[in-house]
Design an enzyme around this catalytic site. Structure first.
Site, PDB file in Angstrom:
ATOM      1  N   GLY A  91      10.344  91.269  22.927  1.00 47.07           N
ATOM      2  CA  GLY A  91      10.991  91.039  24.212  1.00 47.07           C
ATOM      3  C   GLY A  91      11.647  89.570  24.391  1.00 47.07           C
ATOM      4  N   GLY A 125      12.500  85.851  26.522  1.00 48.69           N
ATOM      5  CA  GLY A 125      12.023  84.857  27.656  1.00 48.69           C
ATOM      6  C   GLY A 125      10.745  84.530  27.569  1.00 48.69           C
ATOM      7  N   CYS A 171       5.266  90.174  18.413  1.00 44.33           N
ATOM      8  CA  CYS A 171       6.122  89.163  18.897  1.00 44.33           C
ATOM      9  C   CYS A 171       5.945  88.790  20.291  1.00 44.33           C
ATOM     10  CB  CYS A 171       7.585  89.333  18.646  1.00 44.33           C
ATOM     11  SG  CYS A 171       8.760  88.094  18.746  1.00 44.33           S
ATOM     12  N   GLN A 186       1.973  87.549  22.462  1.00 45.78           N
ATOM     13  CA  GLN A 186       1.907  86.898  23.757  1.00 45.78           C
ATOM     14  C   GLN A 186       1.381  87.239  24.990  1.00 45.78           C
ATOM     15  OE1 GLN A 186       5.971  85.036  23.850  1.00 45.78           O
ATOM     16  NE2 GLN A 186       6.024  84.677  21.591  1.00 45.78           N
ATOM     17  N   GLY A 207      10.731  81.803  20.642  1.00 45.87           N
ATOM     18  CA  GLY A 207      10.860  80.653  21.287  1.00 45.87           C
ATOM     19  C   GLY A 207       9.671  80.207  21.808  1.00 45.87           C
ATOM     20  N   HIS A 226       7.866  89.933  12.764  1.00 48.28           N
ATOM     21  CA  HIS A 226       8.412  91.182  12.654  1.00 48.28           C
ATOM     22  C   HIS A 226       8.368  91.785  11.357  1.00 48.28           C
ATOM     23  CE1 HIS A 226      10.516  91.274  16.788  1.00 48.28           C
ATOM     24  NE2 HIS A 226      10.621  89.795  16.392  1.00 48.28           N
ATOM     25  N   GLU A 261       8.740  94.984  11.013  1.00 54.80           N
ATOM     26  CA  GLU A 261       9.691  95.829  11.019  1.00 54.80           C
ATOM     27  C   GLU A 261      10.690  95.263  10.169  1.00 54.80           C
ATOM     28  OE1 GLU A 261      10.922  93.872  14.389  1.00 54.80           O
ATOM     29  OE2 GLU A 261       8.918  94.458  13.622  1.00 54.80           O
TER      30      GLU A 261
END
Length: 358
Positions: free
Chosen positions: A222, A224, A249, A253, A293, A334, A336
């Protein structure tokens, strides 16, 4: 092609030629390094809130094939390229990059020195930016870039999460997926492992997920700052002692935050198909696809029960974690792919199936 400008918040302005619609597209300017896979990257929900710049100089040469899309539409908020090919040559091409941006009401700019911009980003970090096509007013574009909120202040997950739950029935273990911006190929890989899947919006309450009576919980990728995804964090917190939990990913977090760890914003992030990941147990280095990021702060994991199992040899950032006692595992990269190498696809998804179906 119409005139266009790319303005950065620090006052720098680049002139070029517009692609896509006339108007303004703005976001945090980030770069990605894959030679191919621009269709998948542009439709990756993790790019929401960002203007995507490709370091490879020619984008669009094999056109657009909609079967390669990783979501229902373009999710990056703008596109920056050195050269845009508007006459693609490929048997599967259904459109070109210019038409694709127009379909998605997005602006792009070509004729930009992407090598210079990439070097600058690596040195100084990501910056807010604005692309203006048509009017190409430098001062207005600068104001648009400067006035854009920081990505850490924006709630982006809600823009890419589904509006309602949906189910993909199968005979395997029941998996609840918390969709914070899931790529299509993650779902494809889980379907291959015969999970009975129910996908939930990111803001779904705990009770609604409990009604499904899942055997395992999965948190997707996702966009942000993960600290803003408070609902997803609370869901993971609730199920920590009840279910096997996995993440990719953004998911790693969320899991780290739910168990008491911390995350931080990286200088310019990892985006591309050639990032190395070293496994601490085997010493094997895998080449992976990445797009993030933010990262998990390894020093914050003391006392959480989590341990780091893989890191990035380039900068020692966390690439995988697992709980020492509970069936909780997640990766930052990732497996995938789409785009990128699939070296870790079976390693990760087969392990998820083994643990969740055990």
């Amino acid at each position: 092609m119409k005139d266009a400008v790319l303005a950065l918040e620090d006052g720098t302005v680049f002139e070029g030629k517009g692609i896509g619609v006339e108007g303004v597209s703005k976001g945090e300017l980030v770069f990605a390094t894959p030679y191919t896979g621009y269709e998948e990257a542009l439709t990756d929900p993790s790019y929401k809130g960002q203007v995507l710049m490709f370091t490879y100089p020619l984008i669009g040469n094999y056109g657009i094939s909609y079967k390669n899309m990783q979501s229902d539409s373009m999710k990056a908020d703008g596109l920056v390229v050195r050269e845009a090919c508007l006459n693609p040559s490929h048997r599967n091409a259904e459109s070109d990059i210019d038409e694709f941006l127009k379909e998605n009401d997005a602006c792009g700019i070509s004729g930009i020195d992407t090598r210079l911009l990439t070097t600058r980003t690596r040195k100084e970090g990501t910056v807010k930016s604005a692309i203006m096509v048509g009017e190409a007013d430098k001062e207005k574009a600068l104001e648009e870039a400067k006035n854009l909120p920081e990505i850490t202040e924006r709630d982006l997950v809600e823009k890419v999460s589904p509006n309602s739950p949906y189910r993909i029935k199968n005979d395997g273990p029941k998996m609840a997926i918390l969709d914070t911006g899931m790529k299509k190929n993650i779902l494809n890989n889980l379907k291959k492992r015969e999970f009975d899947i129910k996908v939930f919006p990111s803001d779904t309450g705990i009770k609604e997920i409990e009604k499904f009576e899942p055997d395992t919980l999965f948190v997707s990728n996702g966009p942000g700052d993960p600290r803003r995804a408070r609902s997803a964090i609370n869901v993971v917190k609730h199920f920590v002692d009840e279910l096997p939990i996995f993440g990719i990913c953004f998911g790693i977090q969320i899991i780290a935050l739910a168990l008491g760890g911390q995350t931080y914003k990286m200088k310019f992030g990892h985006r591309g198909g050639n990032q190395p990941v070293k496994d601490h147990e085997t010493g094997v280095v895998h080449i992976t696809s990445q797009n993030h990021g933010f990262a998990v702060d390894e020093s914050s994991l003391s006392g959480t029960g989590l341990e780091v199992t893989q890191t990035n040899p380039n900068d020692d950032t966390v690439e995988a974690i697992r709980h020492r006692k509970k069936p909780i595992e997640a990766v930052q990269y990732h497996p995938e792919a789409c785009p990128g190498p699939r070296d870790t696809e079976e390693l990760f998804f087969d392990r998820v199936r083994k643990i969740a179906g055990g």
